[in-house]
Scaffold this active site. Structure first.
Site, PDB file in Angstrom:
ATOM      1  N   SER A 268       0.969  -1.163   0.103  1.00 18.18           N
ATOM      2  CA  SER A 268       0.177  -0.106  -0.465  1.00 18.18           C
ATOM      3  C   SER A 268       1.153   1.164  -0.306  1.00 18.18           C
ATOM      4  O   SER A 268       2.004   0.909   0.612  1.00 18.18           O
ATOM      5  CB  SER A 268      -0.302   0.018   0.698  1.00 18.18           C
ATOM      6  N   ASP A 269       0.216   2.045  -0.632  1.00 23.29           N
ATOM      7  CA  ASP A 269       0.751   3.381  -0.592  1.00 23.29           C
ATOM      8  C   ASP A 269       0.553   4.027   1.177  1.00 23.29           C
ATOM      9  O   ASP A 269      -0.341   3.450   1.616  1.00 23.29           O
ATOM     10  CB  ASP A 269       0.530   4.596  -1.359  1.00 23.29           C
ATOM     11  N   TRP A 270       1.837   4.917   1.688  1.00 18.45           N
ATOM     12  CA  TRP A 270       1.893   5.094   3.108  1.00 18.45           C
ATOM     13  C   TRP A 270       0.626   5.838   3.162  1.00 18.45           C
ATOM     14  O   TRP A 270      -0.330   7.090   3.291  1.00 18.45           O
ATOM     15  CB  TRP A 270       3.184   5.651   3.651  1.00 18.45           C
TER      16      TRP A 270
END
Length: 742
Positions: A268-270
């Site tokens: 995932s992106d943060w």
């Protein structure tokens, strides 16, 4: 004959050691045996893990790491932001800097510069070098490269991507990925997919046709996966079909896994995860950066509250979710570990080296684009030039700090004015005038450029000073453009305008009136308008070029290096010349944006609407000239199984050694579905000495002639007549050849 006791002891120890060694080998876990196939090792390790250990591997344990399994000797995973250099160390649970003194990296040019080089060999060298820096710092996942398509020139993050054309981006990303992964470091290609604006990036839902999705926005990712064998993919922040991209059934399962057979890990992106159920079932493997209570706001050291942490564990224990669903995620994560941290043959890497700095400079030199040179002001004639005035904040501003997650703490950075002084010392008198004041704060996430750019003088005072000084020099070099502050080329917000900020247009117009020998150098990751273009004889496009930015620019300006870059995106006169803006299809309403321009992005839109660009996609000048001749094909009638080979000769007809980028476009005059007038399907960068001729070859296969049919959900190459167009830019076609597909 009796054997002395001391020899019996030695023999006994030797036999014991041999048996011990054989026993150890016979009981050594398969997952620790690097000689065993990875899939066997994965299953063996998985069989030894508890549910708790498996769950732990699916989410972060700190800002940039996730757990391994210490009792089994399975190491942690450590991520680092890229793709232009290795991010400084931060504290375990905070964004605050850790205060290390040995984490200053080499900054490589932004990916817009790499794309502008149109050089696949340079892309491989770039990836290998930045991968070496990551490996040395003991990171096994590099969060990059980015390949989102340049849909609007206002996107604040375009500087991190590879331009407007899916073929160009795809051809450049593959060698980059392979280069990174040659170090046993995974390239995590981002942001998958449709992350084409920063405005409302966390909530925006994209409506796009299947055809535009497959023809424009996915091909670079597909190339990274199917040709580059990328080991990791990062999901985007936004939504598609009302599901967030980090746990999107259609993007991650149907396309990435089922169609492209991706066997790597999805990260995932943060802060990009929002739902436990979707995160479990829709293809996400590793969750990072979630607001640490899993729902609303930050809370220190609360990683067990992530969506794929305790909530996931409870569903497994309650029987709501089969453990095999968890096992599939852990298989992907273990595959990452065995490819990286547990690869005993991977190299050690290197960090902050002079060799990497030299490579950074080489990339910058190949990506800088000469846009206009009417009076042959460039290269600077050092025999006739005695005084040069450099004007503009970007001439002295360090650019490695800022821009968002790609901000870097660098070992050193050479700004343009310093680079020119280095090169011209003792040959030409070089002076400086500020000219304008932009963003004076050189701090980002605790890293400082250590520059004091504070300025009390007014706009008028600065312009007057620059013009006064400009009247008494041989050449004026204005170095301006954008910077990496919020609202320009920076993560988290888009630009507000196509114009240059900080009254730069007024400054350039004033300088042009007092000295006609004016060179304008625009530093940016986006196109800008140029209302003064007719008044300025020479224009150059530079980029955020990292550690050696100033030295690279000086080499181009003085002719030590012949410019060979070409634009990876179209420069238009105004925003309405871009389809997304003409159709009022940006930035959207009520957290939804519709890509109304469909497949007509970039030069495709200019062709469709007959819009003359300011500077076209693929355009760039040289200090020499090139001639195209002898275009030939090996055949003109093809079956669907055939490939067409086209050849032509390129001659350097000038007096300076240089490189030309030859571009192949396919034109389909008639098809069942509308098609762009032309589509890039091949390019080669050819280095030629003065007077030299080389033959360039292109192979056109079935894929190059195909379009995506959304009704059939497949790529179609229709029978009929096609044309191959050879050009020096998308608006500069030099030769054509016709062929038929039966």
């Amino acid at each position: 004959m009796s054997i002395p006791i001391k020899y019996l002891t030695v023999i006994t120890v030797f036999i014991f050691c041999c048996y011990s060694s054989l026993y150890a080998q016979s009981t050594k876990p398969i997952y620790l045996d690097a000689n065993k196939p990875i899939e066997e090792r994965i299953e063996d390790a998985l069989s030894r893990m508890t549910v708790e250990e498996k769950i732990a591997m699916c989410h972060a344990q700190s800002k940039f790491s996730s757990p391994g399994v210490p009792r089994l000797g399975i190491p942690e995973n450590w991520m680092t932001d890229g793709p232009h250099g290795i991010r400084t160390e931060v504290l375990w649970d905070e964004w605050k800097q850790a205060g290390w003194t040995n984490d200053s990296c080499i900054a490589f040019p932004a990916l817009t510069c790499l794309a502008a080089s149109w050089n696949k060999e340079i892309a491989a060298l770039y990836g290998k070098s930045v991968g070496e820096e990551a490996r040395y710092r003991k990171k096994n996942v590099l969060l990059g490269p980015g390949v989102n398509i340049y849909r609007t020139p206002l996107n604040g993050r375009n500087f991190e991507y590879m331009g407007e054309d899916p073929y160009l981006a795809g051809q450049m990303v593959v060698p980059y990925v392979k280069g990174v992964q040659s170090n046993g470091v995974a390239a995590c290609v981002k942001h998958y997919a449709l992350n084409n604006q920063e405005t409302s990036r966390m909530e925006i839902n994209v409506k796009v046709s299947d055809r535009a999705l497959y023809e424009i926005y996915l091909p670079a990712y597909k190339a990274a996966v199917t040709e580059g064998n990328a080991w990791a993919i990062m999901g985007a922040y936004g939504k598609y079909r009302q599901q967030h991209a980090c746990h999107n059934q259609y993007l991650l399962q149907d396309i990435l896994r089922d169609e492209w057979h991706f066997d790597g890990v999805v990260i995932s992106d943060w802060g990009g995860v929002h739902n436990t159920e979707q995160a479990i079932y829709n293809g996400l493997d590793m969750e990072f950066g979630t607001w640490t209570n899993g729902m609303t706001g930050g809370k220190s050291s609360a990683y067990n509250d992530y969506y794929l942490a305790r909530p996931f564990y409870e569903k497994i224990k309650n029987g709501e979710v089969e453990e095999e669903v968890l096992n599939e995620k852990v298989r992907n994560i273990l595959r990452l570990v065995f490819r990286t941290n547990m690869d005993t043959d991977r190299p050690w890497g290197s960090f902050g080296t002079p060799e990497h700095a030299a490579i950074s400079r080489k990339i910058a030199e190949e990506g800088i684009v000469l846009l206009k040179n009417e009076k042959d002001l460039l290269p600077i004639d050092l025999d006739k030039t005695k005084k040069i005035l450099v004007v503009g904040e970007n001439a002295i501003k360090m650019m490695c700090v800022g821009g968002g997650s790609s901000s870097l703490k660098v070992k050193y950075e050479v700004p343009p004015f310093e680079g020119l002084k280095n090169r011209l010392e003792n040959e030409v008198e070089v002076s400086y005038a500020r000219g304008y004041v932009g963003h004076v704060d050189g701090n980002f996430d605790g890293v400082s450029s250590s520059q004091d750019l504070a300025e009390d003088r007014s706009e008028k005072e600065l312009i007057d000073e620059a013009c006064t000084m400009a009247g008494s020099v041989d050449i004026v070099i204005f170095i301006g453009g954008l910077n990496k502050s919020r609202g320009q080329d920076c993560e988290g917000a888009d630009r507000k305008s196509l114009d240059l900020p900080y009254a730069q247009n007024r400054l350039i117009e004033a300088l042009a009136k007092v000295n006609s020998n004016l060179v304008v150098v625009n530093i940016s990751g986006n196109a800008v308008s140029m209302p003064w273009l007719d008044e300025v004889p020479t224009v150059m496009q530079s980029w955020y070029n990292g550690t050696e930015a100033g030295n690279a620019l000086a080499a181009i300006l003085t002719g030590d290096v012949n410019p060979s870059g070409k634009l990876p995106f179209t420069f238009n006169n105004n925003l309405n010349d871009y389809g997304a803006h003409f159709l009022n299809a940006y930035p959207g309403n009520d957290n939804e944006v519709e890509y109304k321009e469909d497949i007509y992005v970039g030069y495709r839109w200019n062709d469709k609407e007959n819009i003359k660009p300011l500077f076209a996609f693929g355009y760039g000048l040289s200090y020499t000239t090139f001639e195209y001749s002898n275009l030939m094909a090996n055949k003109t009638n093809l079956s669907k199984e055939d490939s067409l080979t086209i050849s032509l000769d390129i001659t350097n007809s000038g007096k300076v050694d240089g490189a030309e980028i030859v571009q192949l476009y396919i034109h389909d005059p008639e098809s069942n579905l509308p098609r762009p007038e032309k589509e890039l399907k091949g390019f080669e960068k050819v280095f030629l000495k003065s007077g030299e001729t080389k033959t360039v070859q292109f192979t056109i296969d079935n894929a190059a002639q195909s379009y995506f049919d959304p009704e059939k959900h497949e790529w179609i190459a229709e029978p009929g007549r096609f044309e191959a167009w050879i050009g020096a830019a998308s608006d500069d076609v030099r030769a054509k050849i016709k062929f038929d597909l039966d």
